[in-house]
Design an enzyme around this catalytic site. Sequence first.
Site, mmCIF file in Angstrom:
data_model
loop_
_atom_site.group_PDB
_atom_site.id
_atom_site.type_symbol
_atom_site.label_atom_id
_atom_site.label_comp_id
_atom_site.label_asym_id
_atom_site.label_seq_id
_atom_site.Cartn_x
_atom_site.Cartn_y
_atom_site.Cartn_z
ATOM 1 N N ASN A 5 -10.604 -3.139 -6.321
ATOM 2 C CA ASN A 5 -9.791 -2.173 -7.075
ATOM 3 C C ASN A 5 -10.390 -1.799 -8.441
ATOM 4 O OD1 ASN A 5 -6.593 -3.401 -5.807
ATOM 5 N ND2 ASN A 5 -7.814 -1.667 -5.127
ATOM 6 N N ASP B 196 0.841 -1.207 0.000
ATOM 7 C CA ASP B 196 0.000 0.000 0.000
ATOM 8 C C ASP B 196 0.876 1.258 0.000
ATOM 9 O OD1 ASP B 196 -2.278 1.486 0.037
ATOM 10 O OD2 ASP B 196 -2.771 1.114 2.132
HETATM 11 C C1 FPP Z 1 -2.162 0.121 -3.264
HETATM 12 O O1 FPP Z 1 -1.630 1.424 -3.225
HETATM 13 C C2 FPP Z 1 -1.567 -0.614 -4.355
HETATM 14 C C3 FPP Z 1 -2.258 -1.215 -5.359
HETATM 15 C C4 FPP Z 1 -3.715 -1.231 -5.468
HETATM 16 C C5 FPP Z 1 -1.547 -1.888 -6.457
HETATM 17 C C6 FPP Z 1 -0.336 -2.635 -6.032
HETATM 18 C C7 FPP Z 1 0.434 -3.016 -7.219
HETATM 19 C C8 FPP Z 1 1.772 -2.972 -7.287
HETATM 20 C C9 FPP Z 1 2.639 -2.574 -6.152
HETATM 21 C C10 FPP Z 1 2.484 -3.390 -8.487
HETATM 22 C C11 FPP Z 1 2.219 -4.837 -8.728
HETATM 23 C C12 FPP Z 1 3.156 -5.415 -9.629
HETATM 24 C C13 FPP Z 1 2.935 -6.533 -10.327
HETATM 25 C C14 FPP Z 1 4.063 -7.139 -10.982
HETATM 26 C C15 FPP Z 1 1.608 -7.147 -10.495
HETATM 27 P P1 FPP Z 1 -2.610 2.646 -3.447
HETATM 28 O O2 FPP Z 1 -2.661 2.951 -4.892
HETATM 29 O O3 FPP Z 1 -3.949 2.346 -2.832
HETATM 30 O O4 FPP Z 1 -1.871 3.767 -2.646
HETATM 31 P P2 FPP Z 1 -2.541 4.952 -1.812
HETATM 32 O O5 FPP Z 1 -3.295 4.311 -0.691
HETATM 33 O O6 FPP Z 1 -1.386 5.754 -1.341
HETATM 34 O O7 FPP Z 1 -3.437 5.698 -2.754
#
Ligand code: FPP
Length: 266
Positions: free
Chosen positions: A81, A33
């Site tokens: 998501n 996250d």
């Molecule tokens: C949450 O951070 C993250 C996600 C929903 C996506 C996670 C994906 C990756 C780290 C890359 C994955 C890589 C592969 C190879 C599949 P957020 O966007 O909710 O962050 P925030 O809470 O700060 O907005």
Amino acid sequence: MFSKKLKNNTKNQFGSDQLQPELMPKHIAIIMDGNGRWAQKRHLPRVAGHKQGMEVVETITKAASDLGVKVLTLYAFSTENWKRPAGEVNYLMDLPVTFFNRFVPELIKHDVRVNVIGDTSKLPQKTQTAVNNAIEQTKDCQGMVLNFALNYGSRTEIVGAVQTIAQDVATGKVDPAQIDEQLFSSYLMTDSLQPNGDPDLLIRTSGEQRLSNFLLWQIAYSELVFTDVYWPDYQPQNLVDDILAFQQRDRRFGGIQVKEGENKNK
Ligand code: FPP
């Protein structure tokens, strides 16, 4: 195979010599996250955080494998998501394609096998193809399992298991009296990870302290570590620190710790 000794490169690189190999978590699950906030802090679009997050997946996979972890489960895309803007969802759907195209040879070099949990049938065809190819190309690897949760939601998983068990009862394949925790677990998507289906350690980055529909059944006895570090900033050293925190926990699984020579019936 992981021996009692940590692999030298990891041991020397990250000061992981404080780690106790016999207390190494076999299965680590991570809620990655903070990608959006990482990008926002740098006045970049949110997807820049996901891009950097993907780079970190690569480093942490290698570090976990070097440390002798057996299963690394990464929450890459949840059933919730899909509610994000289409541009961001599309970007997240392209990431596995980029990642596997680039990284499968490295995974094979590290003897890492790719596995996926979640309903991949709802992913775009290109993502499904990339995932299926990676699973196929790494199927003979015997080291760590890199388990991506993609379009995964724990409640959906549990409801699916209940439906299948109900069907198996209806057709006489399962006697209701047989249904116990072990049988129930065998209907979950993590069954393919046995004997390490349940995480020993669950890490969530970015300071949020919630589970977000991740492995709700499987984490019944997991140790939870919440770290303030945003996922794109997460380094092998952070992983070592979080494992050290895990190793300092007193895991009793509902029992009590009995010191040598002490009578637990006292
Ligand atoms: C949450 O951070 C993250 C996600 C929903 C996506 C996670 C994906 C990756 C780290 C890359 C994955 C890589 C592969 C190879 C599949 P957020 O966007 O909710 O962050 P925030 O809470 O700060 O907005």
